[in-house]
Scaffold this motif. Structure first.
Motif, PDB file in Angstrom:
ATOM      1  N   ALA A 131      32.898 -60.563  10.868  1.00 58.91           N
ATOM      2  CA  ALA A 131      32.228 -59.387  10.947  1.00 58.91           C
ATOM      3  C   ALA A 131      31.393 -59.149  12.304  1.00 58.91           C
ATOM      4  N   ARG A 132      30.933 -60.265  12.907  1.00 53.45           N
ATOM      5  CA  ARG A 132      30.026 -60.140  14.041  1.00 53.45           C
ATOM      6  C   ARG A 132      30.915 -59.528  15.303  1.00 53.45           C
ATOM      7  N   GLN A 133      32.302 -60.424  15.247  1.00 50.92           N
ATOM      8  CA  GLN A 133      33.054 -59.736  16.400  1.00 50.92           C
ATOM      9  C   GLN A 133      33.464 -58.151  16.246  1.00 50.92           C
ATOM     10  N   VAL A 134      33.540 -57.750  14.904  1.00 52.91           N
ATOM     11  CA  VAL A 134      33.701 -56.156  14.707  1.00 52.91           C
ATOM     12  C   VAL A 134      32.434 -55.519  15.227  1.00 52.91           C
ATOM     13  N   MET A 135      31.460 -56.013  14.810  1.00 50.79           N
ATOM     14  CA  MET A 135      30.096 -55.184  15.152  1.00 50.79           C
ATOM     15  C   MET A 135      29.748 -55.365  16.432  1.00 50.79           C
ATOM     16  N   ARG A 136      30.148 -56.169  17.347  1.00 53.15           N
ATOM     17  CA  ARG A 136      29.913 -56.427  18.658  1.00 53.15           C
ATOM     18  C   ARG A 136      30.686 -55.643  19.512  1.00 53.15           C
ATOM     19  N   GLY A 137      31.974 -55.088  18.787  1.00 53.02           N
ATOM     20  CA  GLY A 137      32.864 -54.248  19.602  1.00 53.02           C
ATOM     21  C   GLY A 137      33.847 -55.085  20.125  1.00 53.02           C
ATOM     22  N   GLU A 138      33.991 -56.632  20.032  1.00 51.76           N
ATOM     23  CA  GLU A 138      34.671 -57.358  20.615  1.00 51.76           C
ATOM     24  C   GLU A 138      36.266 -57.372  19.910  1.00 51.76           C
ATOM     25  N   VAL A 139      36.448 -56.592  18.941  1.00 52.10           N
ATOM     26  CA  VAL A 139      37.836 -56.520  18.243  1.00 52.10           C
ATOM     27  C   VAL A 139      38.503 -55.111  19.014  1.00 52.10           C
ATOM     28  N   VAL A 140      39.303 -55.311  19.800  1.00 50.27           N
ATOM     29  CA  VAL A 140      39.740 -53.966  20.774  1.00 50.27           C
ATOM     30  C   VAL A 140      41.254 -53.870  20.536  1.00 50.27           C
ATOM     31  N   ASP A 141      41.852 -55.045  19.994  1.00 52.74           N
ATOM     32  CA  ASP A 141      43.336 -54.772  19.674  1.00 52.74           C
ATOM     33  C   ASP A 141      43.834 -55.276  18.658  1.00 52.74           C
ATOM     34  N   LEU A 142      44.386 -54.574  17.885  1.00 55.40           N
ATOM     35  CA  LEU A 142      45.025 -55.158  16.595  1.00 55.40           C
ATOM     36  C   LEU A 142      46.614 -55.393  16.536  1.00 55.40           C
ATOM     37  N   GLU A 186      30.250 -53.963   5.722  1.00 54.06           N
ATOM     38  CA  GLU A 186      29.905 -53.192   6.741  1.00 54.06           C
ATOM     39  C   GLU A 186      30.949 -53.091   7.913  1.00 54.06           C
ATOM     40  N   ALA A 187      31.341 -54.399   8.427  1.00 52.50           N
ATOM     41  CA  ALA A 187      32.125 -54.531   9.437  1.00 52.50           C
ATOM     42  C   ALA A 187      33.637 -53.878   9.216  1.00 52.50           C
TER      43      ALA A 187
END
Length: 159
Positions: A148-159, A23-24
């Motif tokens: 997955a938690r980082q993605v779902m919390r919106g913590e992944v902002v820069d790749l 899902e993430a």
């Protein structure tokens, strides 16, 4: 995009933390596509589930809703979806400038896929989304790894 269900340990961790890597990975894909959909850059999206979902933007803008419909239909894959994804990818590889792989697990098969793509000397971005976020042994150092938690919390902002 790889939608393989995680192994036993990762599946238990995903249930316990309520953070499903598949899902993430799909949510992260939606975010990336949203950013690309405002440009005239050609996007070819391959999502490997029980079947391969394919979308080609053909250089047009404003296709984000179409991609969301595809991502919403993707089911988890109990087997390894790369057997269906790889032939499509390598059929088109001569015309591809770069590949962004969003994976939900790491193993020898995925390492081999990365090696095969690198042999074509095209741009490659590797993103690994797992329940734990722990970086597995053998993952290339340039690969981005997150939970997955980082993605779902919106913590992944820069790749």
């Amino acid at each position: 995009v790889d939608t393989r269900e995680p192994g036993r340990f990762e599946a238990a961790l995903a249930r316990w933390t309520r953070n499903e890597p598949r899902e993430a990975a799909l949510a992260l894909t939606a975010s990336i596509v949203e950013a690309l959909s405002t440009t005239d850059r050609v996007l070819e999206l391959l999502v490997a589930g029980p079947e391969v979902y394919r979308f080609v933007s053909a250089g047009r803008v404003g296709y984000f809703e179409e991609v969301l419909d595809i991502l919403a239909a993707v089911e988890p894959c109990r087997g390894d979806p790369l057997a269906r994804l790889e032939p499509l990818l390598f059929e088109e590889i001569r015309d591809i400038q770069s590949v962004c792989l969003i994976l939900t697990g790491w193993d020898q098969r995925r390492a081999s896929l990365i090696s095969d793509i690198e042999a074509w000397e095209i741009g490659l971005k590797i993103i690994l989304v797992t329940a734990s976020g722990m970086r597995p042994e053998g993952l290339p150092p340039e690969a981005f790894c997150c939970s997955a938690r980082q993605v779902m919390r919106g913590e992944v902002v820069d790749l």
